[in-house]
Design an enzyme around this catalytic site. Structure first.
Site, mmCIF file in Angstrom:
data_model
loop_
_atom_site.group_PDB
_atom_site.id
_atom_site.type_symbol
_atom_site.label_atom_id
_atom_site.label_comp_id
_atom_site.label_asym_id
_atom_site.label_seq_id
_atom_site.Cartn_x
_atom_site.Cartn_y
_atom_site.Cartn_z
ATOM 1 C CB CYS A 64 -0.900 -0.010 1.231
ATOM 2 S SG CYS A 64 -1.833 1.534 1.422
ATOM 3 C CG ASP A 85 -2.396 -3.735 -0.550
ATOM 4 O OD1 ASP A 85 -3.076 -3.877 0.475
ATOM 5 O OD2 ASP A 85 -2.081 -2.627 -1.017
#
Length: 154
Positions: free
Chosen positions: A52, A59
């Site tokens: 992120c 992620d």
């Protein structure tokens, strides 16, 4: 270069350092052994990771890449190294997904390409990102991606 000539490849069959970023990654290609024949190539990366850009937290996504080659195929080791270069790369889901697709289009010049980025929930909401270069040619067999929607613990 013939369809079986891999002499120009720099990564296949030899130790290769992990690229520090997607921009540094070298995507290599090999000649299509069946030019003029319409066929679909699929790569699935069920454990794709990036960061992120706001929090630095990891992620995770399940990527499905389908393409109809013209003159070139992507060399799979170079694709794996390219995809893993995103592990320390901060970008939103949409940017990662589209950057991958557009880089492949630039390198391969395929007849057609699509990507499905099935991202695992962030803040309780999964974000799925889809893109394709246009309408696939008539008669091309392109299987459905068949990635089920995220169901959480249900």
């Amino acid at each position: 270069m013939t369809a079986t000539d891999v002499s120009g490849l720099t990564q296949l069959g030899r130790p290769t350092a992990q690229p520090g970023s997607p921009e540094e990654a070298v995507l290599e290609r090999v000649p299509n052994p069946h030019p003029g024949t319409t066929f679909c190539v699929r790569f699935v990366a069920p454990e794709f990771t990036s960061l992120c850009p706001m929090t630095g937290q990891p992620d995770f996504a399940h990527l499905v890449i389908d393409y109809l080659p013209r003159d070139w195929l992507v060399e799979s080791k170079s694709l794996k190294l390219y995809l893993t270069a995103f592990r320390n790369h901060g970008a939103f889901h949409e940017a990662c997904t589209l950057d991958i697709a557009k880089r492949l289009v630039r390198e391969l010049e395929p007849i057609w390409l699509r990507i499905g980025g099935y991202w695992y929930p962030r803040g309780g909401i999964p974000i799925d990102v889809f893109w394709q270069t246009g309408t696939p040619p008539e008669g091309a067999w392109i299987p459905a991606q068949d990635v089920p929607p995220y169901r959480g613990r249900g």
